[in-house]
Design a protein around this motif. Structure first.
Motif, mmCIF file in Angstrom:
data_model
loop_
_atom_site.group_PDB
_atom_site.id
_atom_site.type_symbol
_atom_site.label_atom_id
_atom_site.label_comp_id
_atom_site.label_asym_id
_atom_site.label_seq_id
_atom_site.Cartn_x
_atom_site.Cartn_y
_atom_site.Cartn_z
ATOM 1 N N GLN A 141 0.882 -1.180 0.000
ATOM 2 C CA GLN A 141 0.000 0.000 0.000
ATOM 3 C C GLN A 141 0.911 1.219 0.000
ATOM 4 O O GLN A 141 1.466 1.572 1.037
ATOM 5 N N GLY A 142 1.086 1.840 -1.147
ATOM 6 C CA GLY A 142 1.993 2.984 -1.231
ATOM 7 C C GLY A 142 3.396 2.570 -0.856
ATOM 8 O O GLY A 142 3.965 1.684 -1.492
ATOM 9 N N GLU A 143 3.925 3.174 0.192
ATOM 10 C CA GLU A 143 5.286 2.819 0.629
ATOM 11 C C GLU A 143 5.271 1.809 1.771
ATOM 12 O O GLU A 143 6.290 1.584 2.420
ATOM 13 N N ARG A 144 4.107 1.227 2.033
ATOM 14 C CA ARG A 144 4.004 0.249 3.104
ATOM 15 C C ARG A 144 3.968 -1.160 2.510
ATOM 16 O O ARG A 144 3.084 -1.489 1.717
ATOM 17 N N PHE A 145 4.966 -1.957 2.863
ATOM 18 C CA PHE A 145 5.103 -3.307 2.319
ATOM 19 C C PHE A 145 4.860 -4.296 3.442
ATOM 20 O O PHE A 145 5.520 -4.226 4.478
ATOM 21 N N MET A 146 3.935 -5.220 3.257
ATOM 22 C CA MET A 146 3.687 -6.204 4.311
ATOM 23 C C MET A 146 4.921 -7.091 4.486
ATOM 24 O O MET A 146 5.504 -7.549 3.499
ATOM 25 N N THR A 147 5.296 -7.343 5.736
ATOM 26 C CA THR A 147 6.457 -8.203 6.006
ATOM 27 C C THR A 147 5.999 -9.644 6.237
ATOM 28 O O THR A 147 4.819 -9.901 6.515
ATOM 29 N N VAL A 148 6.937 -10.560 6.164
ATOM 30 C CA VAL A 148 6.625 -11.960 6.434
ATOM 31 C C VAL A 148 6.068 -12.135 7.848
ATOM 32 O O VAL A 148 5.016 -12.770 8.018
ATOM 33 N N PRO A 149 6.711 -11.596 8.900
ATOM 34 C CA PRO A 149 6.128 -11.777 10.240
ATOM 35 C C PRO A 149 4.715 -11.191 10.370
ATOM 36 O O PRO A 149 3.847 -11.789 11.021
ATOM 37 N N GLU A 150 4.461 -10.043 9.740
ATOM 38 C CA GLU A 150 3.095 -9.489 9.760
ATOM 39 C C GLU A 150 2.111 -10.458 9.109
ATOM 40 O O GLU A 150 0.992 -10.675 9.598
ATOM 41 N N PRO A 170 14.791 -5.557 4.612
ATOM 42 C CA PRO A 170 14.042 -4.723 3.664
ATOM 43 C C PRO A 170 13.164 -5.518 2.685
ATOM 44 O O PRO A 170 13.367 -6.718 2.520
ATOM 45 N N PRO A 171 12.188 -4.818 2.031
ATOM 46 C CA PRO A 171 11.273 -5.484 1.088
ATOM 47 C C PRO A 171 11.993 -5.900 -0.202
ATOM 48 O O PRO A 171 13.130 -5.509 -0.400
ATOM 49 N N LEU A 172 11.223 -6.608 -1.082
ATOM 50 C CA LEU A 172 9.900 -7.176 -0.934
ATOM 51 C C LEU A 172 9.969 -8.529 -0.230
ATOM 52 O O LEU A 172 10.958 -9.239 -0.373
ATOM 53 N N HIS A 173 8.870 -8.861 0.460
ATOM 54 C CA HIS A 173 8.756 -10.163 1.103
ATOM 55 C C HIS A 173 7.655 -10.970 0.421
ATOM 56 O O HIS A 173 6.723 -10.406 -0.141
ATOM 57 N N ILE A 174 7.773 -12.287 0.505
ATOM 58 C CA ILE A 174 6.697 -13.152 0.023
ATOM 59 C C ILE A 174 6.694 -14.406 0.896
ATOM 60 O O ILE A 174 7.699 -14.713 1.552
ATOM 61 N N LEU A 175 5.561 -15.100 0.888
ATOM 62 C CA LEU A 175 5.391 -16.217 1.818
ATOM 63 C C LEU A 175 4.905 -17.451 1.053
ATOM 64 O O LEU A 175 4.123 -17.336 0.113
ATOM 65 N N VAL A 176 5.401 -18.612 1.468
ATOM 66 C CA VAL A 176 4.872 -19.866 0.932
ATOM 67 C C VAL A 176 4.409 -20.722 2.093
ATOM 68 O O VAL A 176 5.088 -20.802 3.122
#
Lengths: 249, 249
Positions: free
Chosen positions: A168-177, A224-230
């Motif tokens: 969302q804009g400059e907010r990147f969801m992290t893996v822990p979130e 730092p971003p980007l993060h992704i989850l499996v």
């Protein structure tokens, strides 16, 4: 002509040689800046590298009034750049259809996508992935649990799930979130997610990959971003061994 | 060091700029020549372009005695090239583990994979793909129907299926051949596959995409390799419109 060119995963050098030639020969360069992001570069750096101006494009423009861009593409050689492989996002497909409806010739130059890169980074086998899903930031009165439905269905079919994390804009969801959100959903349904694989900075020289339980993964700083989850299904022996060697399982 | 570098989909210019820099700086270049193929180039052309010898690798060597390659990677900068994105094939994952077990540093440079490229070429949405499958040439007393099981399961879940077509030496399965095999399996089970999308030469300047019933697709000449097939589930409106515009539906 309108050519959709993927920039790949992380920095300016992740574009293909073919894509780079097209960009350097183009009359106008647009950069799609809302479905994803190259975390390892900036528009300014791309401009310097291409030796040409790069115009950022925002969602409202592309989805509601791309007329100027299309008019240009009727006369000139226009390239539309995006992170990853083009057209994985439906907004690109819509633009290609609008162009074709005006008789504009279109083409695609492909690039690395996170959807296949996760296989190499995690060792999880490509043919064992089921449907993927996206995890949005929860909003007031809106906390969809569709991602959990997809994950649980895949787990029951013994398939892995790729979970795209919200930007969302400059907010990147992290893996822990993301893990915290999924654990909350799972608790409400009395469901269990046995294992997570978090990946940060795919495509960079130092990608970071960690596999473990919710508790383990939530305590890790992915940087730092980007993060992704499996969310892996029950592991095959070779997948387990790979995660042990390269993801601290 | 051992670096796995994806060459992308079709010709020598589908490698990323990052990959090309690694290749040109490497001490030894190996080309994996059995899981897939770049139809738009040759080993000789790659050698001329890189300005260095490129050694082809065959399955038996990589899977059974890659000791020479690993010994070299202990001393030198070795790159392992393959079509598409590395590690989608398990044989690459195995080699990376063997290298790490010897204390050799490894890295991956990603590239375009057919698994995401099909989305742009067909307009079929990425998140609607289920498990993928491979369709082998039938052999004497061996005609596995697993691919049909995967397709029917995905159809029942309203998910698309990507079907990888077999390569045996210089023999490449074509889209019409694949459709004939699947129709034969489906007839034996009294199942129906309503729609096929065949794709040829993804990543080239002239990819060829056609959607239609078995009868339609079997009468189309898809031209030179590589070919790949998608079995779409019930289409969303936008997917249908895209196939009408770009795949003759």
């Amino acid at each position: 002509m309108l050519t959709f060119i993927g920039l790949g995963l992380f920095d300016k050098t992740d574009v293909s040689e073919k894509g780079l030639r097209h960009i350097r020969a183009a009359d106008c360069i647009y950069l799609e800046s809302y479905t994803s992001r190259l975390a390892g570069t900036s528009r300014e750096e791309l401009e310097a590298w291409y030796g040409k101006p790069v115009t950022p494009l925002f969602r409202e423009y592309v989805e509601q009034h791309p007329d100027e861009l299309l008019a240009e593409a009727q006369e000139k050689d226009v390239v539309f750049l995006c992170a990853g492989d083009p057209m994985v996002s439906t907004t690109h497909a819509d633009l290609r259809m609008r162009a074709a409806a005006r008789g504009i010739r279109t083409a695609i130059v492909h690039a690395a996508s996170i959807s296949s890169a996760v296989c190499g980074l995690s060792g999880l086998q490509n043919y064992r992935f089921g449907k993927s899903c996206s995890l949005p930031f929860p909003q007031k009165n809106w906390f969809p649990t569709t991602p959990l439905d997809v994950i649980l269905q895949n787990l029951s079919l013994r398939l892995h799930t790729l979970v795209y994390l919200d930007i969302q804009g400059e907010r990147f969801m992290t893996v822990p979130e993301a893990v915290a959100l999924l654990e909350q959903m799972a608790a409400e349904r009395q469901a269990q997610i046995p294992l997570y694989v978090g990946i940060a900075r795919a495509g960079s020289d130092e990608p970071f990959v960690r596999a473990g339980t919710a508790e383990t993964i939530q305590s890790v700083d992915f940087g730092p971003p980007l993060h992704i989850l499996v969310i892996p299904a029950e592991l095959h022996d070779m997948e387990r061994e790979y995660l042990e060697m390269f993801a601290g399982l």
